[in-house]
Design a protein around this motif. Structure first.
Motif, PDB file in Angstrom:
ATOM      1  N   THR A  65       0.848  -1.194   0.000  1.00  0.00           N
ATOM      2  CA  THR A  65       0.000   0.000   0.000  1.00  0.00           C
ATOM      3  C   THR A  65       0.880   1.238   0.000  1.00  0.00           C
ATOM      4  N   HIS A  66       0.362   2.270  -0.614  1.00  0.00           N
ATOM      5  CA  HIS A  66       1.033   3.557  -0.637  1.00  0.00           C
ATOM      6  C   HIS A  66       0.003   4.605  -0.262  1.00  0.00           C
ATOM      7  N   ASP A  67       0.414   5.577   0.533  1.00  0.00           N
ATOM      8  CA  ASP A  67      -0.477   6.667   0.889  1.00  0.00           C
ATOM      9  C   ASP A  67      -0.474   7.687  -0.240  1.00  0.00           C
ATOM     10  N   LEU A  68      -1.628   7.866  -0.856  1.00  0.00           N
ATOM     11  CA  LEU A  68      -1.756   8.822  -1.950  1.00  0.00           C
ATOM     12  C   LEU A  68      -2.093  10.197  -1.396  1.00  0.00           C
ATOM     13  N   ILE A  69      -1.511  11.205  -2.008  1.00  0.00           N
ATOM     14  CA  ILE A  69      -1.791  12.594  -1.664  1.00  0.00           C
ATOM     15  C   ILE A  69      -2.900  13.067  -2.597  1.00  0.00           C
ATOM     16  N   LYS A  70      -3.899  13.710  -2.038  1.00  0.00           N
ATOM     17  CA  LYS A  70      -4.961  14.323  -2.834  1.00  0.00           C
ATOM     18  C   LYS A  70      -4.748  15.822  -2.777  1.00  0.00           C
ATOM     19  N   ASP A  71      -4.561  16.415  -3.943  1.00  0.00           N
ATOM     20  CA  ASP A  71      -4.224  17.831  -4.055  1.00  0.00           C
ATOM     21  C   ASP A  71      -5.049  18.423  -5.191  1.00  0.00           C
ATOM     22  N   GLY A  72      -6.203  19.008  -4.853  1.00  0.00           N
ATOM     23  CA  GLY A  72      -7.090  19.507  -5.887  1.00  0.00           C
ATOM     24  C   GLY A  72      -7.600  18.352  -6.729  1.00  0.00           C
ATOM     25  N   LYS A  73      -7.475  18.459  -8.044  1.00  0.00           N
ATOM     26  CA  LYS A  73      -7.943  17.390  -8.930  1.00  0.00           C
ATOM     27  C   LYS A  73      -6.903  16.289  -9.127  1.00  0.00           C
ATOM     28  N   PHE A  74      -5.772  16.407  -8.442  1.00  0.00           N
ATOM     29  CA  PHE A  74      -4.684  15.447  -8.623  1.00  0.00           C
ATOM     30  C   PHE A  74      -4.555  14.519  -7.416  1.00  0.00           C
ATOM     31  N   GLU A  75      -4.151  13.297  -7.710  1.00  0.00           N
ATOM     32  CA  GLU A  75      -3.867  12.307  -6.682  1.00  0.00           C
ATOM     33  C   GLU A  75      -2.573  11.614  -7.083  1.00  0.00           C
ATOM     34  N   TYR A  76      -1.652  11.485  -6.122  1.00  0.00           N
ATOM     35  CA  TYR A  76      -0.348  10.935  -6.480  1.00  0.00           C
ATOM     36  C   TYR A  76       0.383  10.402  -5.254  1.00  0.00           C
ATOM     37  N   TYR A  77       1.364   9.567  -5.525  1.00  0.00           N
ATOM     38  CA  TYR A  77       2.316   9.092  -4.523  1.00  0.00           C
ATOM     39  C   TYR A  77       3.642   9.767  -4.828  1.00  0.00           C
ATOM     40  N   ILE A  78       4.367  10.175  -3.786  1.00  0.00           N
ATOM     41  CA  ILE A  78       5.650  10.857  -3.991  1.00  0.00           C
ATOM     42  C   ILE A  78       6.621  10.434  -2.900  1.00  0.00           C
ATOM     43  N   THR A  79       7.870  10.246  -3.297  1.00  0.00           N
ATOM     44  CA  THR A  79       8.912   9.910  -2.331  1.00  0.00           C
ATOM     45  C   THR A  79      10.254  10.413  -2.848  1.00  0.00           C
ATOM     46  N   GLY A  80      11.153  10.741  -1.952  1.00  0.00           N
ATOM     47  CA  GLY A  80      12.495  11.172  -2.311  1.00  0.00           C
ATOM     48  C   GLY A  80      12.592  12.663  -2.586  1.00  0.00           C
ATOM     49  N   LYS A  81      13.802  13.079  -2.907  1.00  0.00           N
ATOM     50  CA  LYS A  81      14.097  14.480  -3.225  1.00  0.00           C
ATOM     51  C   LYS A  81      15.013  14.510  -4.441  1.00  0.00           C
ATOM     52  N   GLY A  82      14.873  15.562  -5.228  1.00  0.00           N
ATOM     53  CA  GLY A  82      15.707  15.699  -6.418  1.00  0.00           C
ATOM     54  C   GLY A  82      14.859  15.868  -7.659  1.00  0.00           C
ATOM     55  N   THR A  83      15.460  15.630  -8.807  1.00  0.00           N
ATOM     56  CA  THR A  83      14.739  15.729 -10.076  1.00  0.00           C
ATOM     57  C   THR A  83      13.582  14.738 -10.069  1.00  0.00           C
ATOM     58  N   PRO A  84      12.365  15.186 -10.395  1.00  0.00           N
ATOM     59  CA  PRO A  84      11.223  14.273 -10.370  1.00  0.00           C
ATOM     60  C   PRO A  84      11.248  13.276 -11.532  1.00  0.00           C
ATOM     61  N   ILE A  85      11.041  12.017 -11.201  1.00  0.00           N
ATOM     62  CA  ILE A  85      10.772  10.980 -12.181  1.00  0.00           C
ATOM     63  C   ILE A  85       9.281  10.696 -12.054  1.00  0.00           C
ATOM     64  N   ILE A  86       8.527  11.033 -13.101  1.00  0.00           N
ATOM     65  CA  ILE A  86       7.084  10.811 -13.092  1.00  0.00           C
ATOM     66  C   ILE A  86       6.810   9.483 -13.776  1.00  0.00           C
ATOM     67  N   ILE A  87       6.225   8.570 -13.031  1.00  0.00           N
ATOM     68  CA  ILE A  87       5.913   7.248 -13.552  1.00  0.00           C
ATOM     69  C   ILE A  87       4.476   7.260 -14.049  1.00  0.00           C
ATOM     70  N   LEU A  88       4.312   6.917 -15.319  1.00  0.00           N
ATOM     71  CA  LEU A  88       2.994   6.865 -15.933  1.00  0.00           C
ATOM     72  C   LEU A  88       2.558   5.408 -16.030  1.00  0.00           C
ATOM     73  N   HIS A  89       1.572   5.047 -15.239  1.00  0.00           N
ATOM     74  CA  HIS A  89       1.106   3.663 -15.243  1.00  0.00           C
ATOM     75  C   HIS A  89       0.242   3.397 -16.468  1.00  0.00           C
ATOM     76  N   GLY A  90       0.143   2.150 -16.835  1.00  0.00           N
ATOM     77  CA  GLY A  90      -0.703   1.764 -17.956  1.00  0.00           C
ATOM     78  C   GLY A  90      -2.170   1.726 -17.555  1.00  0.00           C
ATOM     79  N   LEU A  91      -3.011   1.388 -18.494  1.00  0.00           N
ATOM     80  CA  LEU A  91      -4.447   1.395 -18.229  1.00  0.00           C
ATOM     81  C   LEU A  91      -4.842   0.450 -17.106  1.00  0.00           C
ATOM     82  N   MET A  92      -4.209  -0.689 -17.019  1.00  0.00           N
ATOM     83  CA  MET A  92      -4.548  -1.640 -15.964  1.00  0.00           C
ATOM     84  C   MET A  92      -3.433  -1.728 -14.928  1.00  0.00           C
TER      85      MET A  92
END
Length: 90
Positions: free
Chosen positions: A2-29
């Motif tokens: 499990t990961h704790d998702l952050i809800k921020d306006g219309k966005f929901e995401y998991y975030i960890t670490g510091k530095g240049t962001p690597i945004i992971i785009l999950h597939g449809l499933m």
């Protein structure tokens, strides 16, 4: 797993670490568990790992497209105030 998702306006995401962001785009499933190795590995190398949820189930079917999701991710990047990111997808 499990990961704790952050809800921020219309966005929901998991975030960890510091530095240049690597945004992971999950597939449809896909889920966060598909990227556990990336989530575990890169923060110790000086990167921030971010996994935004895509609005797959809240977007009307007629508007469900790569273009719609690209606009969502672009709006997310702008919302976070990032100038440079690394995009990672499957």
């Amino acid at each position: 797993m499990t990961h704790d998702l952050i809800k921020d306006g219309k966005f929901e995401y998991y975030i960890t670490g510091k530095g240049t962001p690597i945004i992971i785009l999950h597939g449809l499933m896909g889920g966060l568990s598909n990227f556990q190795g990336v989530i575990d590995y890169f923060p110790s190398k000086g990167y921030q790992v971010v996994v935004p949820t895509l609005p797959l189930y809240t977007t009307p079917l007629i508007k469900t497209s790569v273009g719609t999701f690209a606009k969502h991710i672009n709006a997310f990047i702008d919302h976070m105030g990032w100038k440079e990111v690394i995009l990672l997808g499957n």
